[in-house]
Design a protein around this motif. Structure first.
Motif, PDB file in Angstrom:
ATOM      1  N   LEU A 125     -25.624 -15.686 107.562  1.00  0.00           N
ATOM      2  CA  LEU A 125     -24.211 -15.761 107.889  1.00  0.00           C
ATOM      3  C   LEU A 125     -23.757 -14.447 108.531  1.00  0.00           C
ATOM      4  O   LEU A 125     -24.421 -13.421 108.403  1.00  0.00           O
ATOM      5  CB  LEU A 125     -23.400 -16.038 106.613  1.00  0.00           C
ATOM      6  N   PRO A 126     -22.614 -14.471 109.231  1.00  0.00           N
ATOM      7  CA  PRO A 126     -22.122 -13.238 109.868  1.00  0.00           C
ATOM      8  C   PRO A 126     -21.939 -12.119 108.848  1.00  0.00           C
ATOM      9  O   PRO A 126     -21.650 -12.357 107.676  1.00  0.00           O
ATOM     10  CB  PRO A 126     -20.783 -13.673 110.472  1.00  0.00           C
ATOM     11  N   GLY A 127     -22.101 -10.884 109.322  1.00  0.00           N
ATOM     12  CA  GLY A 127     -21.897  -9.732 108.459  1.00  0.00           C
ATOM     13  C   GLY A 127     -23.098  -9.374 107.612  1.00  0.00           C
ATOM     14  O   GLY A 127     -22.971  -8.631 106.634  1.00  0.00           O
ATOM     15  N   GLY A 128     -24.272  -9.910 107.959  1.00  0.00           N
ATOM     16  CA  GLY A 128     -25.480  -9.563 107.209  1.00  0.00           C
ATOM     17  C   GLY A 128     -25.636 -10.295 105.900  1.00  0.00           C
ATOM     18  O   GLY A 128     -26.387  -9.865 105.027  1.00  0.00           O
ATOM     19  N   LEU A 129     -24.938 -11.426 105.753  1.00  0.00           N
ATOM     20  CA  LEU A 129     -25.035 -12.208 104.520  1.00  0.00           C
ATOM     21  C   LEU A 129     -26.200 -13.190 104.620  1.00  0.00           C
ATOM     22  O   LEU A 129     -26.363 -13.860 105.644  1.00  0.00           O
ATOM     23  CB  LEU A 129     -23.738 -12.979 104.257  1.00  0.00           C
ATOM     24  N   VAL A 134     -29.966 -13.480  98.767  1.00  0.00           N
ATOM     25  CA  VAL A 134     -31.344 -13.171  99.132  1.00  0.00           C
ATOM     26  C   VAL A 134     -31.504 -11.662  99.316  1.00  0.00           C
ATOM     27  O   VAL A 134     -30.541 -10.949  99.633  1.00  0.00           O
ATOM     28  CB  VAL A 134     -31.736 -13.941 100.416  1.00  0.00           C
ATOM     29  N   TRP A 135     -32.717 -11.166  99.145  1.00  0.00           N
ATOM     30  CA  TRP A 135     -32.979  -9.720  99.210  1.00  0.00           C
ATOM     31  C   TRP A 135     -32.464  -9.073 100.482  1.00  0.00           C
ATOM     32  O   TRP A 135     -32.082  -7.910 100.503  1.00  0.00           O
ATOM     33  CB  TRP A 135     -34.471  -9.432  99.026  1.00  0.00           C
ATOM     34  N   GLN A 136     -32.408  -9.819 101.593  1.00  0.00           N
ATOM     35  CA  GLN A 136     -31.939  -9.263 102.866  1.00  0.00           C
ATOM     36  C   GLN A 136     -30.414  -9.117 102.923  1.00  0.00           C
ATOM     37  O   GLN A 136     -29.886  -8.463 103.822  1.00  0.00           O
ATOM     38  CB  GLN A 136     -32.376 -10.158 104.021  1.00  0.00           C
ATOM     39  N   ALA A 191     -34.739  -3.706 114.172  1.00  0.00           N
ATOM     40  CA  ALA A 191     -33.955  -3.523 112.943  1.00  0.00           C
ATOM     41  C   ALA A 191     -32.876  -4.594 112.882  1.00  0.00           C
ATOM     42  O   ALA A 191     -31.679  -4.294 112.794  1.00  0.00           O
ATOM     43  CB  ALA A 191     -33.348  -2.126 112.926  1.00  0.00           C
ATOM     44  N   LEU A 192     -33.302  -5.851 112.921  1.00  0.00           N
ATOM     45  CA  LEU A 192     -32.350  -6.962 113.025  1.00  0.00           C
ATOM     46  C   LEU A 192     -31.625  -7.228 111.712  1.00  0.00           C
ATOM     47  O   LEU A 192     -30.642  -7.962 111.682  1.00  0.00           O
ATOM     48  CB  LEU A 192     -33.086  -8.225 113.490  1.00  0.00           C
ATOM     49  N   ALA A 193     -32.124  -6.632 110.632  1.00  0.00           N
ATOM     50  CA  ALA A 193     -31.415  -6.678 109.345  1.00  0.00           C
ATOM     51  C   ALA A 193     -31.272  -5.262 108.804  1.00  0.00           C
ATOM     52  O   ALA A 193     -31.231  -5.037 107.602  1.00  0.00           O
ATOM     53  CB  ALA A 193     -32.161  -7.567 108.351  1.00  0.00           C
ATOM     54  N   GLY A 250     -29.461   0.470 106.315  1.00  0.00           N
ATOM     55  CA  GLY A 250     -29.305  -0.976 106.456  1.00  0.00           C
ATOM     56  C   GLY A 250     -28.087  -1.376 107.263  1.00  0.00           C
ATOM     57  O   GLY A 250     -27.944  -2.542 107.644  1.00  0.00           O
ATOM     58  N   ASP A 251     -27.191  -0.419 107.540  1.00  0.00           N
ATOM     59  CA  ASP A 251     -25.985  -0.723 108.309  1.00  0.00           C
ATOM     60  C   ASP A 251     -26.248  -0.732 109.809  1.00  0.00           C
ATOM     61  O   ASP A 251     -25.388  -1.139 110.587  1.00  0.00           O
ATOM     62  CB  ASP A 251     -24.892   0.306 107.989  1.00  0.00           C
TER      63      ASP A 251
END
Length: 479
Positions: free
Chosen positions: A39-43, A98-100, A327-329, A338-339
């Motif tokens: 989902l958007p925002g790294g969710l 999830v861990w990501q 670094a897609l995540a 991670g940002d």
């Protein structure tokens, strides 16, 4: 000699199950897909019911193919995926994060002043990748009811009724006292989780409970986090050895012996496993996107899938000046940013799909090389060889690129399912206490060995180009 065991590897994109006989090898296999929602925002989240259903489906398929009863079952898990659930009914109260998933960045930001204290206590840096920030976020934003745990505790409870987690998985939470392998009151207090009812921390091998989810009653006797299971299967059981698993992400683990090594090079210090009350430790480094970066390139239509890496990448002699920081995540170890988002630079009208594939392979391999060099710094000596497993090791292009940049041999495991084989060995150990680890593990030999084909100077130049782009990302900051 014990009979066959059922080994279940519950992973990010699916669950793999094997029926393993110590004398005849793998008798049956099963797989069931899992589909996390990005989902958007790294969710990144997933329906817990889908996780459990995939365990049962994969196991049923493996058992049907084997057509033999099993004497025990072992379960490997994703490590940092968490959810809240009702301990009376087993019903999930939230989706599994999830861990990501990056939504707990706000929790980490509030604890910045305690980052070093938490690292010293738990061996882990402050990052939403780990379980504790997600657990705290769930408590603040979703529900105060039930218990909040890593996914393994919920799966084991659904299977057996027991409320446990193994020491290696507990070590991925940032709530475990690394030296004592018991829950840390101070870490719990910092995260606002002091009142939580947490699962009992148990060894990775030993009786946990009995399940009837796969037909007849079977004891659950092996329980471990996925990367440590692969480390075990690769027979990296003494200091100095390392393995890297190329799955959804890429994960490098280096064994450090019976004392934790809190390095200064950006790697995680964590529990490798606890057997018979004796704890072994490892250094751990992560690349958040490996196969998931290949899927991203597939979704864009550049390739049709991972099997295209070699033929499409082979159409170009090099990356054509293209540099890909995948670094897609976010960037994991050793940077822990991670940002940040990935970058693709050096594009031109002459850039082809082959150049993009080669740049992706080089980007993944360069990150793994950074991890290996960080491990060598912390250990005080270079790694002599890197043992590798996981789906992407089928790509000769990626593996050759890895050997070239690492300037070390890369030994590809002949065991295609190292995680499942590792937890299968633990299931055997849990039913035969007199068995040694060496006796329980499958024979190890490489299916192929990749030697460096470029000079050390060329490898250094290519790594320098990658590092320049990482430095540019770090300077630019989040976008």
């Amino acid at each position: 000699m014990t009979g066959p065991v059922l080994a279940v590897d519950q992973g990010t994109s699916g669950t793999k199950a094997l029926v393993i006989c110590p004398e005849r090898g793998v008798l049956g296999t099963g797989f069931a897909a899992v589909r996390p929602r990005h989902l958007p925002g790294g969710l990144v989240e997933v329906d817990p019911g889908e996780l459990y259903a995939s365990v049962v489906e994969a196991a049923d398929r493996a058992l049907a193919e084997a057509r033999e009863p099993v004497t025990a079952v072992g379960l490997a898990n994703q490590g940092e995926t968490v959810l809240a659930w009702d301990p009376d009914t087993g019903r999930p109260l939230t989706d599994a994060l999830v861990w990501q998933d990056r939504r707990a960045e706000s929790v980490c930001a509030e604890l910045t002043d305690h980052a070093e204290e938490l690292r010293e206590l738990t061996g882990l840096p402050l990052d939403p990748y780990f379980a504790a920030p997600k657990m705290a976020w769930i408590r603040r934003h979703l529900t105060a009811d039930g218990v909040v745990t890593t996914s393994d505790a919920w799966l084991v409870h659904r299977l057996t009724g027991a409320y446990v987690t193994d020491a290696a998985t507990a070590g991925r939470t940032q709530l475990l006292d690394l030296d004592r392998t018991s829950w840390s009151p101070r870490a719990l207090d910092l995260y606002g989780l002091s009142g939580e009812r947490l699962p009992e921390v148990v060894d990775v091998a030993g009786p946990v409970g009995t399940t009837t989810a796969f037909g007849h009653a079977i004891p659950l006797t092996g329980l471990v986090v996925d990367q440590q299971a692969a480390l075990l299967a690769q027979r990296v059981t003494e200091p100095g050895g390392a393995k890297c698993t190329y799955g959804t992400g890429a994960f490098l683990l280096a064994h450090t012996g019976d004392t934790p090594r809190r390095g200064s090079s950006g790697l995680v210090s964590c529990v490798a496993w606890r057997l018979g009350g004796h704890t072994s430790y490892c250094l751990d480094g992560q690349v958040y996107t490996a196969a998931s970066a290949v899927r991203w390139l597939t979704d864009l239509g550049v390739i049709k899938g991972a099997t295209d890496l070699d033929p499409v990448g082979g159409s170009a002699p090099d990356s054509g000046g293209v540099t890909f920081v995948p670094a897609l995540a976010g960037l994991a170890a050793p940077w822990w940013r991670g940002d940040l988002r990935g970058s693709l630079t050096g594009l031109g009208l002459d850039t082809t799909a082959g150049h993009l594939v080669r740049a992706l392979c080089e980007g993944i391999a360069a990150q793994v090389t950074e991890l290996a060099e960080a491990a060598a710094l912390d250990l005080g000596e270079p790694l002599s060889v890197l043992r590798v497993d996981g789906g992407l090791t089928r790509s000769a292009l990626l593996m050759q690129t890895q050997a070239d940049l690492l300037q070390r041999p890369v030994e590809v495991s002949a065991l295609p399912d190292a995680t499942a084989l590792g937890v299968g060995a633990l299931a055997r150990l849990g039913t035969e206490p007199g068995l040694t680890v060496a006796e329980a593990l499958p024979d190890w030999k490489p299916s192929s060995v990749y030697e460096p084909r470029i000079s050390a100077d060329e490898a250094a130049a290519r790594l320098a180009g990658f590092r320049r782009e990482v430095a540019a990302l770090l300077d630019r900051g989040p976008t």
